[in-house]
Design an enzyme around this catalytic site. Sequence first.
Site, PDB file in Angstrom:
ATOM      1  N   SER A 140       0.819  -1.224   0.000  1.00 57.20           N
ATOM      2  CA  SER A 140       0.000   0.000   0.000  1.00 57.20           C
ATOM      3  C   SER A 140       0.848   1.267   0.000  1.00 57.20           C
ATOM      4  O   SER A 140       1.934   1.309   0.602  1.00 57.20           O
ATOM      5  CB  SER A 140      -0.879  -0.003   1.251  1.00 57.20           C
ATOM      6  N   TYR A 171      -2.362   5.385  -4.106  1.00 60.07           N
ATOM      7  CA  TYR A 171      -3.445   6.340  -3.869  1.00 60.07           C
ATOM      8  C   TYR A 171      -2.988   7.637  -4.502  1.00 60.07           C
ATOM      9  O   TYR A 171      -2.049   8.270  -4.006  1.00 60.07           O
ATOM     10  CB  TYR A 171      -3.655   6.584  -2.373  1.00 60.07           C
ATOM     11  N   THR A 204      -5.666   2.514  -7.122  1.00 65.64           N
ATOM     12  CA  THR A 204      -6.946   2.358  -6.412  1.00 65.64           C
ATOM     13  C   THR A 204      -7.853   3.543  -6.725  1.00 65.64           C
ATOM     14  O   THR A 204      -7.479   4.697  -6.506  1.00 65.64           O
ATOM     15  CB  THR A 204      -6.709   2.250  -4.890  1.00 65.64           C
ATOM     16  N   LYS A 243      -7.733  -0.890  -9.541  1.00 68.51           N
ATOM     17  CA  LYS A 243      -8.401  -1.587  -8.422  1.00 68.51           C
ATOM     18  C   LYS A 243      -9.628  -0.797  -7.968  1.00 68.51           C
ATOM     19  O   LYS A 243      -9.522   0.414  -7.719  1.00 68.51           O
ATOM     20  CB  LYS A 243      -7.416  -1.723  -7.253  1.00 68.51           C
ATOM     21  N   HIS A 253     -13.208  -2.601  -1.878  1.00 71.06           N
ATOM     22  CA  HIS A 253     -12.338  -2.227  -0.761  1.00 71.06           C
ATOM     23  C   HIS A 253     -12.730  -3.013   0.505  1.00 71.06           C
ATOM     24  O   HIS A 253     -12.598  -2.540   1.621  1.00 71.06           O
ATOM     25  CB  HIS A 253     -12.466  -0.722  -0.501  1.00 71.06           C
TER      26      HIS A 253
HETATM   27  C1  LIG Z   1      -7.121  -2.390   7.379  1.00 69.19           C
HETATM   28  C2  LIG Z   1      -7.254  -2.267   5.894  1.00 69.19           C
HETATM   29  C3  LIG Z   1      -6.482  -1.356   5.217  1.00 69.19           C
HETATM   30  C4  LIG Z   1      -6.599  -1.240   3.831  1.00 69.19           C
HETATM   31  N1  LIG Z   1      -5.785  -0.361   3.171  1.00 69.19           N
HETATM   32  C5  LIG Z   1      -5.851  -0.293   1.820  1.00 69.19           C
HETATM   33  C6  LIG Z   1      -4.941   0.536   1.102  1.00 69.19           C
HETATM   34  O1  LIG Z   1      -4.080   1.194   1.676  1.00 69.19           O
HETATM   35  N2  LIG Z   1      -5.062   0.575  -0.258  1.00 69.19           N
HETATM   36  C7  LIG Z   1      -6.009  -0.161  -0.939  1.00 69.19           C
HETATM   37  O2  LIG Z   1      -6.096  -0.100  -2.175  1.00 69.19           O
HETATM   38  N3  LIG Z   1      -6.863  -0.973  -0.263  1.00 69.19           N
HETATM   39  C8  LIG Z   1      -6.796  -1.054   1.072  1.00 69.19           C
HETATM   40  N4  LIG Z   1      -7.630  -1.915   1.740  1.00 69.19           N
HETATM   41  C9  LIG Z   1      -8.555  -2.760   0.975  1.00 69.19           C
HETATM   42  C10 LIG Z   1      -7.882  -4.084   0.593  1.00 69.19           C
HETATM   43  O3  LIG Z   1      -6.867  -3.879  -0.350  1.00 69.19           O
HETATM   44  C11 LIG Z   1      -8.887  -5.081   0.000  1.00 69.19           C
HETATM   45  O4  LIG Z   1      -9.557  -4.478  -1.074  1.00 69.19           O
HETATM   46  C12 LIG Z   1      -9.893  -5.579   1.034  1.00 69.19           C
HETATM   47  O5  LIG Z   1      -9.328  -5.705   2.296  1.00 69.19           O
HETATM   48  C13 LIG Z   1     -10.449  -6.920   0.592  1.00 69.19           C
HETATM   49  O6  LIG Z   1     -11.484  -7.311   1.420  1.00 69.19           O
HETATM   50  P1  LIG Z   1     -11.320  -8.315   2.656  1.00 69.19           P
HETATM   51  O7  LIG Z   1     -10.674  -7.542   3.748  1.00 69.19           O
HETATM   52  O8  LIG Z   1     -12.728  -8.695   2.968  1.00 69.19           O
HETATM   53  O9  LIG Z   1     -10.478  -9.476   2.200  1.00 69.19           O
HETATM   54  C14 LIG Z   1      -7.529  -2.046   3.126  1.00 69.19           C
HETATM   55  C15 LIG Z   1      -8.285  -2.969   3.824  1.00 69.19           C
HETATM   56  C16 LIG Z   1      -8.159  -3.107   5.192  1.00 69.19           C
HETATM   57  C17 LIG Z   1      -8.988  -4.151   5.910  1.00 69.19           C
END
Ligand SMILES: Cc1cc2nc3c(=O)[nH]c(=O)nc-3n(C[C@H](O)[C@H](O)[C@H](O)COP(=O)(O)O)c2cc1C
Length: 414
Positions: free
Chosen positions: A160, A183, A209, A284, A308
Site C-alpha cells: 500500500s 493512492y 486504487t 483496483k 475495498h
Molecule cells: C485495514 C485495511 C487497510 C486497507 N488499506 C488499503 C490501502 O491502503 N489501499 C487499498 O487499495 N486498499 C486497502 N484496503 C482494501 C484491501 O486492499 C482489499 O480491497 C480488502 O481488504 C479486501 O477485502 P477483505 O478484507 O474482505 O479481504 C484495506 C483494507 C483493510 C482491511
Amino acid sequence: MPTSRIRASDRRRFLRFLAGSSLLALSGPAWNGDRRAIAGSATDIARGPAITSPNEAINVFDFETAAREKLPAAHFGYLTTGVDDDATLRANREGFSKFQIRPRRLVDVATVDTTVELFGQTWKSPIVLAPAGSQKAFHPDGEIAAARAAGAMRHLQILSTGATSSVEAVRAAHGGPLWFQLYPTDAWRVTQALVKRAEAAGCPVLVLTVDLPVGRNTETERRFARADTRPCASCHQPGLAGFVRRKPMFDGLDVTGVSILAPRLTWDIIGRLRDTTRMKLVVKGIETREDALLCVRHGADGIIVSNHGGRAEESGRATIECLPEVVDAVQGRIPVLVDSGFRRGTDVFKALALGAKAICIGRPYLWGLAAFGQSGVARVLEILDWELELIMRHAGVTSLAKLDRSFVLDTRRP
Ligand SMILES: Cc1cc2nc3c(=O)[nH]c(=O)nc-3n(C[C@H](O)[C@H](O)[C@H](O)COP(=O)(O)O)c2cc1C
C-alpha cells in the site's frame, strides 16, 4: 463438568476470550450494530476461546478472534470496519452462497496445480495479499512480517501507499517482485514521486486504487475508537501530514497543502501514469461492466474487481456478483482479479471458475498478522491454499487452467 473442576488455565482462557469477543462489544454501550458486522461471518458465535498459536487454527476465522483479543479497540475497529451499516461488508460474504459448485467425479486428482502466471511471473498460488495500509498498527513487524510469510510461500504481495514500511525494505523481505498500490494524491508532483520510487524499487506492476477518491463513513471504526481510552494524538493527526507521519513512502516529499483524497480524479489519470512509468497498470476498485470497458479503452493492463472489502461506498453489492459482468465485458483482453470477503478455498474456487485470474485477501492475513506476526500470516495462507486444493480435488479440477464456468451454478439466473 462442575465449575469447580474446570482448570484455572481454561477459565482464564475463556475469560480472555470473552474480554476480546465481539459478543461483549455487542452488549456494550458503544455498539448498536449487527454482530456479524464485526466478524464478517455468521458463525463466530460457534467459535471457542482465542487460539494461542497459529497451528491451533482450524480456519481463518480463528485468527479474527485472536486478533480481537490482542489489538487495542481502536486498531481492531480500523481493521474490521465497513461503512455506514456495514451492509456491503456482509453482502461480500453472503454473495458467495449465490454461486454453487458443480463437482465432477472420477478424475485422477492425485496432483493438482495451483500455480498462476501474472504478467510473466509465476506464483505458487492465486491467493494474493491485498494492499493494506498501517500494518504496524497490527503488529510491530507490520508489512515486513507479511512479506516474509508471502515470499517464503511464493505468494504475491501488493504494498500500500500507506504502508508503515518502505517499499525497498518490504521488497527485500519478500524476495520477489511486489506490486505497488497507488493512492493518487491531489498533487501530481507527489503522485509522480511515489510512482518513480516504486519503479526504482523493482515493482513491475502499479495498482491504481480508484474507489476512494472521496472520504468514507466508517461508523464501526468510530464506535471502536470511542471504546479506546489511550491517547492517540501522538500518532494520528488530521490531514495528510498526520497520515504520512509514519508512512515511509512519503519520506522527503513536501506534502504541505496536499490531500490524500483526489475528488477531481478522472480517466485521464491512466494516460498520465502511462507517460510516467513503464510499470504495468492495474486498476483496483472496478465494479461494473461500463468501467471495465473504460479500463480496456484507456489501456489498463488489468483490473481488480473490489469494493475495498466493503470499506468504500455502501453499494450493498458483493464483488463476487460484480465479477461475471466485468469478466464478460473484458473478454479476456486483460486479466481480472477480485477481492472482498474471501475467507474460504471454496470462495476462491468460485471466483476463479467465474473467470478471475487471481484473488486478493485483506482482513484474513491482517488477522493472522495481528495475532502472531509472520507465522500467523503464513498459517492463513497455508489454510487457504489447502482449502483451495481440497475443493479442486473434490471437483475434479487438476489445474487452474481447467477451471471454467461449468463448475459453478449461478443461482440468480432463472
Ligand atoms: C485495514 C485495511 C487497510 C486497507 N488499506 C488499503 C490501502 O491502503 N489501499 C487499498 O487499495 N486498499 C486497502 N484496503 C482494501 C484491501 O486492499 C482489499 O480491497 C480488502 O481488504 C479486501 O477485502 P477483505 O478484507 O474482505 O479481504 C484495506 C483494507 C483493510 C482491511
